[in-house]
Design a protein around this motif. Sequence first.
Motif, PDB file in Angstrom:
ATOM      1  N   VAL B 171     -28.754 -29.871  -4.774  1.00 33.82           N
ATOM      2  CA  VAL B 171     -28.533 -30.045  -3.329  1.00 33.82           C
ATOM      3  C   VAL B 171     -28.840 -31.471  -2.886  1.00 33.82           C
ATOM      4  CG1 VAL B 171     -30.815 -29.289  -2.541  1.00 33.82           C
ATOM      5  CG2 VAL B 171     -28.808 -28.896  -1.087  1.00 33.82           C
ATOM      6  N   TYR B 172     -29.691 -32.167  -3.635  1.00 35.66           N
ATOM      7  CA  TYR B 172     -29.947 -33.582  -3.334  1.00 35.66           C
ATOM      8  C   TYR B 172     -29.241 -34.458  -4.353  1.00 35.66           C
ATOM      9  CZ  TYR B 172     -33.603 -32.014  -0.162  1.00 35.66           C
ATOM     10  OH  TYR B 172     -34.284 -31.418   0.866  1.00 35.66           O
ATOM     11  N   SER B 173     -27.964 -34.645  -4.191  1.00 35.50           N
ATOM     12  CA  SER B 173     -27.225 -35.447  -5.156  1.00 35.50           C
ATOM     13  C   SER B 173     -25.864 -35.843  -4.610  1.00 35.50           C
ATOM     14  CB  SER B 173     -27.007 -34.645  -6.454  1.00 35.50           C
ATOM     15  OG  SER B 173     -26.064 -33.597  -6.227  1.00 35.50           O
ATOM     16  N   ALA B 174     -25.301 -36.905  -5.218  1.00 32.10           N
ATOM     17  CA  ALA B 174     -23.917 -37.275  -4.908  1.00 32.10           C
ATOM     18  C   ALA B 174     -22.974 -36.199  -5.445  1.00 32.10           C
ATOM     19  CB  ALA B 174     -23.584 -38.625  -5.536  1.00 32.10           C
ATOM     20  N   ASP B 175     -23.409 -35.517  -6.515  1.00 36.95           N
ATOM     21  CA  ASP B 175     -22.586 -34.474  -7.135  1.00 36.95           C
ATOM     22  C   ASP B 175     -22.246 -33.341  -6.170  1.00 36.95           C
ATOM     23  OD1 ASP B 175     -22.903 -35.941  -9.415  1.00 36.95           O
ATOM     24  OD2 ASP B 175     -24.400 -34.616 -10.315  1.00 36.95           O
ATOM     25  N   LEU B 176     -23.151 -33.080  -5.227  1.00 35.73           N
ATOM     26  CA  LEU B 176     -22.900 -32.001  -4.274  1.00 35.73           C
ATOM     27  C   LEU B 176     -21.612 -32.278  -3.494  1.00 35.73           C
ATOM     28  CD1 LEU B 176     -24.458 -29.368  -3.344  1.00 35.73           C
ATOM     29  CD2 LEU B 176     -25.132 -30.683  -1.335  1.00 35.73           C
ATOM     30  N   SER B 177     -21.442 -33.533  -3.090  1.00 43.34           N
ATOM     31  CA  SER B 177     -20.216 -33.898  -2.361  1.00 43.34           C
ATOM     32  C   SER B 177     -19.014 -33.967  -3.295  1.00 43.34           C
ATOM     33  CB  SER B 177     -20.411 -35.235  -1.649  1.00 43.34           C
ATOM     34  OG  SER B 177     -21.369 -35.113  -0.622  1.00 43.34           O
ATOM     35  N   GLU B 178     -19.245 -34.465  -4.503  1.00 39.91           N
ATOM     36  CA  GLU B 178     -18.125 -34.525  -5.452  1.00 39.91           C
ATOM     37  C   GLU B 178     -17.581 -33.124  -5.711  1.00 39.91           C
ATOM     38  OE1 GLU B 178     -18.553 -36.844  -9.014  1.00 39.91           O
ATOM     39  OE2 GLU B 178     -16.554 -36.241  -9.681  1.00 39.91           O
ATOM     40  N   PHE B 179     -18.489 -32.152  -5.791  1.00 38.68           N
ATOM     41  CA  PHE B 179     -18.053 -30.771  -6.026  1.00 38.68           C
ATOM     42  C   PHE B 179     -17.109 -30.305  -4.912  1.00 38.68           C
ATOM     43  CE2 PHE B 179     -18.141 -26.221  -6.332  1.00 38.68           C
ATOM     44  CZ  PHE B 179     -18.332 -25.940  -7.672  1.00 38.68           C
ATOM     45  N   VAL B 180     -17.393 -30.711  -3.672  1.00 39.61           N
ATOM     46  CA  VAL B 180     -16.538 -30.333  -2.534  1.00 39.61           C
ATOM     47  C   VAL B 180     -15.117 -30.840  -2.751  1.00 39.61           C
ATOM     48  CG1 VAL B 180     -16.127 -30.688  -0.058  1.00 39.61           C
ATOM     49  CG2 VAL B 180     -18.460 -30.277  -0.896  1.00 39.61           C
ATOM     50  N   PHE B 181     -15.006 -32.113  -3.147  1.00 42.43           N
ATOM     51  CA  PHE B 181     -13.664 -32.677  -3.366  1.00 42.43           C
ATOM     52  C   PHE B 181     -12.962 -32.050  -4.573  1.00 42.43           C
ATOM     53  CE2 PHE B 181     -15.546 -36.172  -0.863  1.00 42.43           C
ATOM     54  CZ  PHE B 181     -14.581 -36.280   0.108  1.00 42.43           C
ATOM     55  N   ALA B 182     -13.723 -31.882  -5.643  1.00 41.02           N
ATOM     56  CA  ALA B 182     -13.141 -31.278  -6.839  1.00 41.02           C
ATOM     57  C   ALA B 182     -12.634 -29.867  -6.524  1.00 41.02           C
ATOM     58  CB  ALA B 182     -14.163 -31.257  -7.975  1.00 41.02           C
ATOM     59  N   ALA B 183     -13.416 -29.144  -5.714  1.00 40.91           N
ATOM     60  CA  ALA B 183     -12.994 -27.798  -5.316  1.00 40.91           C
ATOM     61  C   ALA B 183     -11.734 -27.876  -4.459  1.00 40.91           C
ATOM     62  CB  ALA B 183     -14.120 -27.105  -4.550  1.00 40.91           C
ATOM     63  N   GLY B 184     -11.674 -28.876  -3.572  1.00 38.48           N
ATOM     64  CA  GLY B 184     -10.491 -29.049  -2.729  1.00 38.48           C
ATOM     65  C   GLY B 184      -9.236 -29.266  -3.560  1.00 38.48           C
ATOM     66  N   VAL B 185      -9.345 -30.120  -4.541  1.00 42.61           N
ATOM     67  CA  VAL B 185      -8.194 -30.381  -5.420  1.00 42.61           C
ATOM     68  C   VAL B 185      -7.812 -29.122  -6.200  1.00 42.61           C
ATOM     69  CG1 VAL B 185      -7.403 -31.690  -7.429  1.00 42.61           C
ATOM     70  CG2 VAL B 185      -8.638 -32.855  -5.583  1.00 42.61           C
ATOM     71  N   ALA B 186      -8.827 -28.426  -6.750  1.00 37.75           N
ATOM     72  CA  ALA B 186      -8.560 -27.199  -7.506  1.00 37.75           C
ATOM     73  C   ALA B 186      -7.880 -26.151  -6.625  1.00 37.75           C
ATOM     74  CB  ALA B 186      -9.865 -26.644  -8.082  1.00 37.75           C
ATOM     75  N   LEU B 187      -8.362 -26.009  -5.382  1.00 38.02           N
ATOM     76  CA  LEU B 187      -7.779 -25.027  -4.464  1.00 38.02           C
ATOM     77  C   LEU B 187      -6.350 -25.400  -4.091  1.00 38.02           C
ATOM     78  CD1 LEU B 187     -10.750 -24.301  -2.018  1.00 38.02           C
ATOM     79  CD2 LEU B 187      -9.667 -22.670  -3.579  1.00 38.02           C
ATOM     80  N   LEU B 188      -6.129 -26.682  -3.883  1.00 40.63           N
ATOM     81  CA  LEU B 188      -4.775 -27.102  -3.495  1.00 40.63           C
ATOM     82  C   LEU B 188      -3.781 -26.818  -4.621  1.00 40.63           C
ATOM     83  CD1 LEU B 188      -3.288 -28.244  -1.087  1.00 40.63           C
ATOM     84  CD2 LEU B 188      -3.697 -30.549  -1.953  1.00 40.63           C
ATOM     85  N   LYS B 189      -4.266 -26.967  -5.854  1.00 37.53           N
ATOM     86  CA  LYS B 189      -3.415 -26.626  -7.003  1.00 37.53           C
ATOM     87  C   LYS B 189      -3.190 -25.132  -7.128  1.00 37.53           C
ATOM     88  CE  LYS B 189      -4.573 -30.477 -10.091  1.00 37.53           C
ATOM     89  NZ  LYS B 189      -5.533 -30.881 -11.140  1.00 37.53           N
ATOM     90  N   SER B 190      -4.257 -24.349  -7.004  1.00 41.09           N
ATOM     91  CA  SER B 190      -4.176 -22.924  -7.327  1.00 41.09           C
ATOM     92  C   SER B 190      -3.708 -22.080  -6.143  1.00 41.09           C
ATOM     93  CB  SER B 190      -5.542 -22.424  -7.797  1.00 41.09           C
ATOM     94  OG  SER B 190      -6.507 -22.590  -6.746  1.00 41.09           O
ATOM     95  N   ASP B 191      -4.270 -22.335  -4.967  1.00 39.86           N
ATOM     96  CA  ASP B 191      -3.995 -21.458  -3.822  1.00 39.86           C
ATOM     97  C   ASP B 191      -3.109 -22.102  -2.763  1.00 39.86           C
ATOM     98  OD1 ASP B 191      -6.610 -20.592  -5.084  1.00 39.86           O
ATOM     99  OD2 ASP B 191      -6.229 -18.920  -3.700  1.00 39.86           O
ATOM    100  N   ARG B 192      -2.990 -23.429  -2.843  1.00 41.74           N
ATOM    101  CA  ARG B 192      -2.204 -24.203  -1.878  1.00 41.74           C
ATOM    102  C   ARG B 192      -2.431 -23.733  -0.437  1.00 41.74           C
ATOM    103  NH1 ARG B 192       0.818 -28.318  -2.988  1.00 41.74           N
ATOM    104  NH2 ARG B 192       2.405 -29.014  -1.508  1.00 41.74           N
ATOM    105  N   PRO B 193      -3.644 -23.898   0.059  1.00 43.00           N
ATOM    106  CA  PRO B 193      -3.897 -23.519   1.458  1.00 43.00           C
ATOM    107  C   PRO B 193      -3.065 -24.383   2.405  1.00 43.00           C
ATOM    108  CG  PRO B 193      -5.964 -24.020   0.305  1.00 43.00           C
ATOM    109  CD  PRO B 193      -4.838 -24.455  -0.579  1.00 43.00           C
ATOM    110  N   ASP B 194      -2.675 -23.800   3.537  1.00 39.45           N
ATOM    111  CA  ASP B 194      -1.957 -24.575   4.554  1.00 39.45           C
ATOM    112  C   ASP B 194      -2.899 -25.551   5.245  1.00 39.45           C
ATOM    113  OD1 ASP B 194       0.622 -23.119   4.450  1.00 39.45           O
ATOM    114  OD2 ASP B 194      -0.650 -21.434   5.071  1.00 39.45           O
ATOM    115  N   LEU B 195      -4.140 -25.107   5.412  1.00 35.72           N
ATOM    116  CA  LEU B 195      -5.123 -25.914   6.136  1.00 35.72           C
ATOM    117  C   LEU B 195      -6.460 -25.827   5.406  1.00 35.72           C
ATOM    118  CD1 LEU B 195      -5.802 -27.612   8.648  1.00 35.72           C
ATOM    119  CD2 LEU B 195      -6.223 -25.464   9.889  1.00 35.72           C
ATOM    120  N   MET B 196      -7.006 -26.994   5.094  1.00 34.32           N
ATOM    121  CA  MET B 196      -8.273 -27.009   4.346  1.00 34.32           C
ATOM    122  C   MET B 196      -9.239 -27.948   5.055  1.00 34.32           C
ATOM    123  SD  MET B 196      -8.695 -27.030   0.255  1.00 34.32           S
ATOM    124  CE  MET B 196      -7.724 -28.470  -0.096  1.00 34.32           C
TER     125      MET B 196
END
Lengths: 406, 406
Positions: B171-196
């Motif tokens: 929770v105290y790391s730059a990785d916490l934010s990186e995970f958010v972006f990595a998840a965003g990219v993964a979701l856009l590939k897999s689920d293609r949300p209209d709004l994220m």
Amino acid sequence: MSASIEVNGHTYQLPARPTVIVCIDGCEQEYINLAVRAGVAPFFASLASRGTVLTGDCVVPSFTNPNNLSIVTGVPPSVHGICGNFFYDAEAGEEVLMNDARYLRAPTVLAAAAQAGAKVAVVTAKDKLRALLGHGLQGICFSAEKADEATLEENGIDDVLARVGLPLPSVYSADLSEFVFAAGVALLKSDRPDLMYLSTTDYVQHKHAPGTPGANAFYAMIDGYLSDLEALGAVIGVTADHGMNAKTDALGKANILYLQQVLDDRFGADVTRVLLPITDPYVAHHGALGSYATVYVPAGTDQRTVHQAIAALPGIELVLDKRSACERFELPADRIGDLVVVSDRLTVIGTTPARHDLSGLDVPLRSHGGLSEQKVPLLFNRRMANLPASRLRNFSVLSLALNHAD
Amino acid sequence: MSASIEVNGHTYQLPARPTVIVCIDGCEQEYINLAVRAGVAPFFASLASRGTVLTGDCVVPSFTNPNNLSIVTGVPPSVHGICGNFFYDAEAGEEVLMNDARYLRAPTVLAAAAQAGAKVAVVTAKDKLRALLGHGLQGICFSAEKADEATLEENGIDDVLARVGLPLPSVYSADLSEFVFAAGVALLKSDRPDLMYLSTTDYVQHKHAPGTPGANAFYAMIDGYLSDLEALGAVIGVTADHGMNAKTDALGKANILYLQQVLDDRFGADVTRVLLPITDPYVAHHGALGSYATVYVPAGTDQRTVHQAIAALPGIELVLDKRSACERFELPADRIGDLVVVSDRLTVIGTTPARHDLSGLDVPLRSHGGLSEQKVPLLFNRRMANLPASRLRNFSVLSLALNHAD
């Protein structure tokens, strides 16, 4: 020499040990903090435990000349008269450059100390400050910019390049400030002045943010020379004329409010006059763009309407009428306009696009002039006794070093 | 799905292309500018010529929760009710944590878009925001902090670590934010949300100044993921919840005004109550020290006297009574104290020394909360048509991306 002198209502003990006052132009406190964090400023770092670390308020407008003059006179511009590089002479109908010593209304502590028998030396980066800082001074006074032209008669010293051992620096360079420090060390070795004033230029700070390589290298350089000065036995006081802030958006575009243009559109072409007292012969690194302007409103135009129109503009932090500005910022009423305008931390004030040459801005604009650049370091390599309870100013630096240092 | 929805008085076109709104926590504009200058942020750099680069004002207090909620509801705290992490319930006599969705008074645009048929996903760094941002949302909503605990029932998704391909971050790391972006990219590939909606944490910004190696590495990381999102066809809007400033002197010592202590000395122990709405369960990186406080003044104590006493303190930029504060900052009157206090750019407000654990501050304090952190980036990878003439806010980001992007 006598033990103390009185200058502009303040008493100063004459120095028993060589005392060096350094004004680091544009020294936002974060420059030192991040150079220390980067491990390149051991002299500065050591002050936290063995010296004195304070913060002072500089003069607003947070420009070079008003503050350098306040530092060497110990009083605000309302007393010494220098409130910028220019004022508008309404009778003559022209903008008047205030770099000449005849505009100075108060003696300097430096001249008074020399008069009382102290050996005094002044080294400035740019020549524009030399005449003002050296006014009435019997001693050494020269600029790095024109170090090659210094003569015994005019500057109290000659052959400066050979004495310092450095070539003449470019006026737009970090070297210009390095020359000031190198000269200070050379003078302390050769002439051992009782009191020395070293004043740099903010070329680096206008270009480099705190903690970035260009800034850290500059502060590492300063740190080394301060360490040398200390090794030679100096009591050292360090302050700044003003801070420095980015004045740009997320992609580095300058946030410029062209105030003359706005007022021309609203009140008619050149009905009001916006004067930018940062304007000087050396503007390549900031394009004459700072966070302070003064506005002259002619008879027949309602000042209150102009005041409110400016206050409503985005990027404006504060508008004061002449009387309020003179009271709050301690300015000379005859050398400012009818309104004083301060823009916010991220915004600078211009006149019209045509009147600003931005071609010299090869990096995103960083500048000063406003309230956002008022906090500056006030550092000493000695502990302080009996610190005054009143608000600390950068122009307390001589009093603190001479009267309070252990 | 229908072409547009109306939420909290504003109309939003439902996205025809995947639209990703990113809130970079604590993104002072200079972080992006200096990462671009350092050559590590080509995506950001490209926006100046092919996208839209604006600056918006965030909500004051310039804290995470009020601003994230304004961004997803499109309205100020006076409407959505979340004006900090805590308020003081005078009747119950206790400080109440506002992380629970029952304190939210307005629906989110995210929930309304999902209701209208859009596929919506929300990823936050810290879990504290998840419940608020996901309120009423039929879709995906999880935090990086508790990515391993996400379930289909609760979060609309499971097996997140495997989907993202990264381990659970600290929770105290730059990785916490990186995970958010990595998840965003993964979701856009897999689920293609209209709004994220992707919302990071300011752990890095609290520790690293703009342009320094730690900051540049973080923005290089963000730049890469934004580029990935764009390559997947996303319309991207980037803003921040607040800016960030050093709150220290030249040697890195925090400038802390212990306001409760000052008021206790003047008006009696615990007569007034100073509440710091930045306080939350995660304070190691800022010690619960920000540039905003609200003060509760009991009946029998003259509020005007307290007001003037605070306004006279060094480091204070502004004191407003409840009514003025609610008007200027659009705050909910029932969830702030009798006075709102904002400290200046370099100063934070504490209660008493004993109540702040500064042991987690392993680098000089950088923080936010005040007016000095109000300017934030508002960036888009599309040109904008018919920009509104009114003052731009960070919480215009959804409207701009959905209604104005080319």
